[in-house]
Design a protein around this motif. Structure first.
Motif, mmCIF file in Angstrom:
data_model
loop_
_atom_site.group_PDB
_atom_site.id
_atom_site.type_symbol
_atom_site.label_atom_id
_atom_site.label_comp_id
_atom_site.label_asym_id
_atom_site.label_seq_id
_atom_site.Cartn_x
_atom_site.Cartn_y
_atom_site.Cartn_z
ATOM 1 N N ILE A 202 -4.705 5.804 5.254
ATOM 2 C CA ILE A 202 -3.979 6.590 6.255
ATOM 3 C C ILE A 202 -4.030 5.908 7.619
ATOM 4 C CG2 ILE A 202 -3.957 8.791 7.503
ATOM 5 C CD1 ILE A 202 -4.948 10.081 4.872
ATOM 6 N N GLY A 203 -5.208 5.438 8.010
ATOM 7 C CA GLY A 203 -5.350 4.756 9.300
ATOM 8 C C GLY A 203 -4.516 3.489 9.379
ATOM 9 N N GLY A 204 -4.462 2.738 8.276
ATOM 10 C CA GLY A 204 -3.646 1.524 8.248
ATOM 11 C C GLY A 204 -2.166 1.830 8.387
ATOM 12 N N PHE A 205 -1.717 2.863 7.694
ATOM 13 C CA PHE A 205 -0.310 3.246 7.781
ATOM 14 C C PHE A 205 0.045 3.726 9.182
ATOM 15 C CE2 PHE A 205 3.052 6.439 7.551
ATOM 16 C CZ PHE A 205 4.067 5.669 7.025
ATOM 17 N N VAL A 206 -0.766 4.609 9.722
ATOM 18 C CA VAL A 206 -0.488 5.159 11.056
ATOM 19 C C VAL A 206 -0.584 4.070 12.115
ATOM 20 C CG1 VAL A 206 -1.333 6.769 12.808
ATOM 21 C CG2 VAL A 206 -1.155 7.500 10.437
ATOM 22 N N GLY A 207 -1.617 3.241 12.049
ATOM 23 C CA GLY A 207 -1.768 2.163 13.031
ATOM 24 C C GLY A 207 -0.619 1.173 12.985
ATOM 25 N N GLY A 208 -0.188 0.801 11.799
ATOM 26 C CA GLY A 208 0.925 -0.133 11.659
ATOM 27 C C GLY A 208 2.232 0.452 12.146
ATOM 28 N N ALA A 209 2.477 1.701 11.790
ATOM 29 C CA ALA A 209 3.726 2.345 12.210
ATOM 30 C C ALA A 209 3.784 2.516 13.728
ATOM 31 C CB ALA A 209 3.871 3.693 11.516
ATOM 32 N N LEU A 210 2.695 2.966 14.318
ATOM 33 C CA LEU A 210 2.681 3.159 15.774
ATOM 34 C C LEU A 210 2.818 1.842 16.529
ATOM 35 C CD1 LEU A 210 -0.055 5.911 16.227
ATOM 36 C CD2 LEU A 210 2.416 6.143 16.520
ATOM 37 N N ALA A 211 2.126 0.813 16.066
ATOM 38 C CA ALA A 211 2.209 -0.480 16.748
ATOM 39 C C ALA A 211 3.611 -1.075 16.641
ATOM 40 C CB ALA A 211 1.184 -1.445 16.159
ATOM 41 N N ALA A 212 4.218 -1.015 15.475
ATOM 42 C CA ALA A 212 5.573 -1.551 15.305
ATOM 43 C C ALA A 212 6.585 -0.750 16.112
ATOM 44 C CB ALA A 212 5.958 -1.557 13.832
ATOM 45 N N TRP A 213 6.443 0.574 16.123
ATOM 46 C CA TRP A 213 7.365 1.419 16.891
ATOM 47 C C TRP A 213 7.251 1.116 18.379
ATOM 48 C CZ3 TRP A 213 6.343 5.566 20.317
ATOM 49 C CH2 TRP A 213 7.489 6.255 20.719
ATOM 50 N N GLU A 214 6.035 1.003 18.871
ATOM 51 C CA GLU A 214 5.831 0.736 20.296
ATOM 52 C C GLU A 214 6.353 -0.645 20.674
ATOM 53 O OE1 GLU A 214 4.875 1.654 24.147
ATOM 54 O OE2 GLU A 214 4.906 2.976 22.416
ATOM 55 N N MET A 215 6.123 -1.639 19.843
ATOM 56 C CA MET A 215 6.628 -2.985 20.143
ATOM 57 C C MET A 215 8.143 -2.982 20.151
ATOM 58 S SD MET A 215 6.069 -6.086 20.960
ATOM 59 C CE MET A 215 4.345 -6.339 20.701
ATOM 60 N N GLY A 216 8.779 -2.303 19.240
ATOM 61 C CA GLY A 216 10.232 -2.214 19.223
ATOM 62 C C GLY A 216 10.777 -1.497 20.448
ATOM 63 N N ARG A 217 10.054 -0.480 20.915
ATOM 64 C CA ARG A 217 10.480 0.266 22.107
ATOM 65 C C ARG A 217 10.334 -0.594 23.365
ATOM 66 N NH1 ARG A 217 8.582 3.732 25.930
ATOM 67 N NH2 ARG A 217 6.427 3.346 25.375
ATOM 68 N N ILE A 218 9.273 -1.343 23.452
ATOM 69 C CA ILE A 218 9.020 -2.184 24.633
ATOM 70 C C ILE A 218 10.003 -3.348 24.675
ATOM 71 C CG2 ILE A 218 7.382 -3.835 25.611
ATOM 72 C CD1 ILE A 218 5.149 -1.966 24.710
ATOM 73 N N TRP A 219 10.293 -3.940 23.534
ATOM 74 C CA TRP A 219 11.093 -5.161 23.460
ATOM 75 C C TRP A 219 12.531 -4.933 23.916
ATOM 76 C CZ3 TRP A 219 9.154 -9.921 22.112
ATOM 77 C CH2 TRP A 219 10.070 -10.941 21.982
ATOM 78 N N ARG A 220 13.070 -3.762 23.775
ATOM 79 C CA ARG A 220 14.479 -3.524 24.131
ATOM 80 C C ARG A 220 14.631 -3.593 25.582
ATOM 81 N NH1 ARG A 220 18.021 -1.522 19.913
ATOM 82 N NH2 ARG A 220 16.710 -1.504 18.129
#
Length: 74
Positions: free
Chosen positions: A56-74
């Motif tokens: 669960i921690g791996g899934f949540v950590g990966g999803a949050l990090a990828a979402w945040e990086m995608g939000r910042i990059w735009r």
């Protein structure tokens, strides 16, 4: 596997393929690093329930990090 397919589609349809390639590499890299960090943190905190917490921690950590990086990059 799904994230790789989405990345290829995003690069294929982008006007600036070089910039989009860098963006997709950053997002996928953040997802991998976030998944490892989230899984490790959850494993340390859970004790006997560690196997479930790591998943669960791996899934949540990966999803949050990828979402945040995608939000910042735009």
């Amino acid at each position: 596997m799904l994230s790789i397919a989405i990345s290829f589609y995003e690069i294929y349809t982008a006007e600036n393929k070089v910039s989009e390639t860098g963006r997709q590499l950053a997002i996928n890299g953040a997802g991998i690093a976030g998944g490892a960090a989230g899984g490790a943190m959850a494993g340390l905190m859970c004790g006997p329930g560690a196997p479930l917490c790591v998943v669960i921690g791996g899934f949540v950590g990966g999803a949050l990090a990828a979402w945040e990086m995608g939000r910042i990059w735009r």
